[in-house]
Design a protein around this motif. Sequence first.
Motif, PDB file in Angstrom:
ATOM      1  N   UNK A 112      23.751   3.845-116.429  1.00 17.37           N
ATOM      2  CA  UNK A 112      23.240   5.011-117.149  1.00 17.37           C
ATOM      3  C   UNK A 112      23.730   4.998-118.594  1.00 17.37           C
ATOM      4  N   UNK A 113      24.990   4.606-118.760  1.00 23.36           N
ATOM      5  CA  UNK A 113      25.542   4.525-120.122  1.00 23.36           C
ATOM      6  C   UNK A 113      24.775   3.491-120.946  1.00 23.36           C
TER       7      UNK A 113
ATOM      8  N   UNK B 269      23.023  10.611-121.085  1.00 22.61           N
ATOM      9  CA  UNK B 269      24.230  11.452-121.001  1.00 22.61           C
ATOM     10  C   UNK B 269      24.192  12.190-119.673  1.00 22.61           C
ATOM     11  N   UNK B 270      25.170  11.991-118.834  1.00 23.79           N
ATOM     12  CA  UNK B 270      25.107  12.590-117.503  1.00 23.79           C
ATOM     13  C   UNK B 270      26.411  13.303-117.153  1.00 23.79           C
ATOM     14  N   UNK B 271      26.305  14.115-116.100  1.00 28.12           N
ATOM     15  CA  UNK B 271      27.485  14.783-115.561  1.00 28.12           C
ATOM     16  C   UNK B 271      27.616  14.279-114.125  1.00 28.12           C
ATOM     17  N   UNK B 272      28.778  13.745-113.790  1.00 22.98           N
ATOM     18  CA  UNK B 272      28.937  13.163-112.457  1.00 22.98           C
ATOM     19  C   UNK B 272      29.702  14.114-111.546  1.00 22.98           C
ATOM     20  N   UNK B 273      29.283  14.191-110.300  1.00 20.34           N
ATOM     21  CA  UNK B 273      30.033  14.951-109.299  1.00 20.34           C
ATOM     22  C   UNK B 273      29.883  14.223-107.960  1.00 20.34           C
ATOM     23  N   UNK B 274      30.707  14.614-107.001  1.00 25.27           N
ATOM     24  CA  UNK B 274      30.648  13.948-105.695  1.00 25.27           C
ATOM     25  C   UNK B 274      30.664  14.990-104.581  1.00 25.27           C
ATOM     26  N   UNK B 275      30.206  14.581-103.404  1.00 27.24           N
ATOM     27  CA  UNK B 275      30.236  15.491-102.256  1.00 27.24           C
ATOM     28  C   UNK B 275      31.690  15.687-101.814  1.00 27.24           C
ATOM     29  N   UNK B 276      31.911  16.707-100.979  1.00 26.07           N
ATOM     30  CA  UNK B 276      33.286  17.001-100.534  1.00 26.07           C
ATOM     31  C   UNK B 276      33.913  15.788 -99.853  1.00 26.07           C
ATOM     32  N   UNK B 277      33.102  15.115 -99.021  1.00 29.06           N
ATOM     33  CA  UNK B 277      33.614  13.939 -98.303  1.00 29.06           C
ATOM     34  C   UNK B 277      33.833  12.762 -99.248  1.00 29.06           C
TER      35      UNK B 277
ATOM     36  N   UNK C 274      23.843  14.134-112.911  1.00 28.51           N
ATOM     37  CA  UNK C 274      22.864  15.090-113.440  1.00 28.51           C
ATOM     38  C   UNK C 274      22.635  14.829-114.923  1.00 28.51           C
ATOM     39  N   UNK C 275      21.377  14.757-115.301  1.00 30.44           N
ATOM     40  CA  UNK C 275      21.051  14.534-116.713  1.00 30.44           C
ATOM     41  C   UNK C 275      19.680  15.107-117.045  1.00 30.44           C
ATOM     42  N   UNK C 276      19.389  15.145-118.307  1.00 30.36           N
ATOM     43  CA  UNK C 276      18.105  15.686-118.751  1.00 30.36           C
ATOM     44  C   UNK C 276      17.280  14.571-119.375  1.00 30.36           C
TER      45      UNK C 276
END
Lengths: 156, 291
Positions: free
Chosen positions: B41-42, B47-55, B62-64
């Motif tokens: 992606x870079x 430009x993104x926002x990274x997140x992960x599931x609880x596990x 997420x990006x636009x």
Amino acid sequence: MNRTILILVALALIASTSAVSSQDKEKDKVFRSVANDTVEKVLQSLEVKYHKEERKEKDTSVMFFEFKRGDQAYRLFNYVNDLWIESTFEKSMKAEDINRWNADAKFSRLVQVQQRDKTILSLECQIDCLGGITEAGIKQFVNRFDEEAKRFSKFK
Amino acid sequence: MHKTKFILASVLLFAFACVGAHAQDDKVIRSIAPEATEKLLQDMKVEFKKSSSKKGDEHYFDFTRNGYKVRLTQYSPEDMMLDCVFRGAPIEKVNQWNTYTRLSRASYHKDASGEFCILEYGLDLSGGVSTGAVKQLITRFDEELKKFDKFLGNANDDIVIADVSDEKVENVLKTMAINYQKKKNNAGVMMFDFEMSSFKIRLYNFGGKDLMMDAHFRKIPLEVANRYNLNRKFVRVVNYKSKDTEYTALEANLDCEAGVTEGALRHWIVSFGEDARHFSDFTKKLAAADK
């Protein structure tokens, strides 16, 4: 004879209608990058005499247009994907007063610029063209800023 | 002679660079680590926002893209999917799209806020794909989004709106999958409150002739506000004092007097989200420096 005149009138009417509609189309043409020719066309339509010059920046160059409306001098920069208009004033102002202007203004912002030997005020506004802009939009951008600058000249 | 050698060397160097870049894109992979997805992606300047599931087994980016809020979900190293939410799409349209399209699929949903659908586009890497194909997935999804938006009758990017009514603003927010609350202030100005890039943003519609957005932050000194304004485009920061609090607002105005396109409206809203994030980072650095 009458028939010939009627046909000629009808043809003239069609020609003028299509000329108007093509003008309208041109007026509504949406740009995402603005050519210098388009800026010049807009300035010419505003009947302002301008002087254009290229400013070299780090890796690129930008065209700017200087013109006057009344006593007020303006500089319009064409960064292709956005336009920047400014008018500078050789005076300084208290930070609180600059904030007061910015709180009240809609289509401009005021910044104090510290130059080598003096402090100046820059009244400025930018418009992002990446989402699309028409010639009418550029014209409005210049006219609106003119109103802002006139209002600022009376600001105390 | 020297000049010819120099030109030849430059041409060869350029050719090697091109081959190198292509070779990179042609590399066949059967799985991709989340870190490699980040790098990809870079490389694409996304430009993104990274997140992960609880596990921690699923990863979200997420990006636009062109005004659309897109999520890339990596379910496993072998399986990824792109999706985008569209509000107000009737089930008939969703079904019609699924019979008409080859690449993406749309799913219909309904919740308390109304009808919505999700346009999805998946990629299974386990059979072996090139890294170029993964990049192509994102680029192709851009096209699918535009086509789908047009199919729903939403995408009128280049049509000039003479009068930006509250309904027009609502339509734009809906097509951007933005959940909003609207209310009128005492002066009769319609205000739309929503969140973007996790910032609370308020959009004011001044009678269809001009729009304004603002976001509030902790107060910064006026000299610093001046410095910020000097270095940014399209926005201004202003300090305000209300009855019991002082704050700094980030503001942007859009003059609609000469008409504005839906595309410009979308772009203006998305850009302000980015500006809010930029100013927030700036204030955080400022606070850190103060400590």
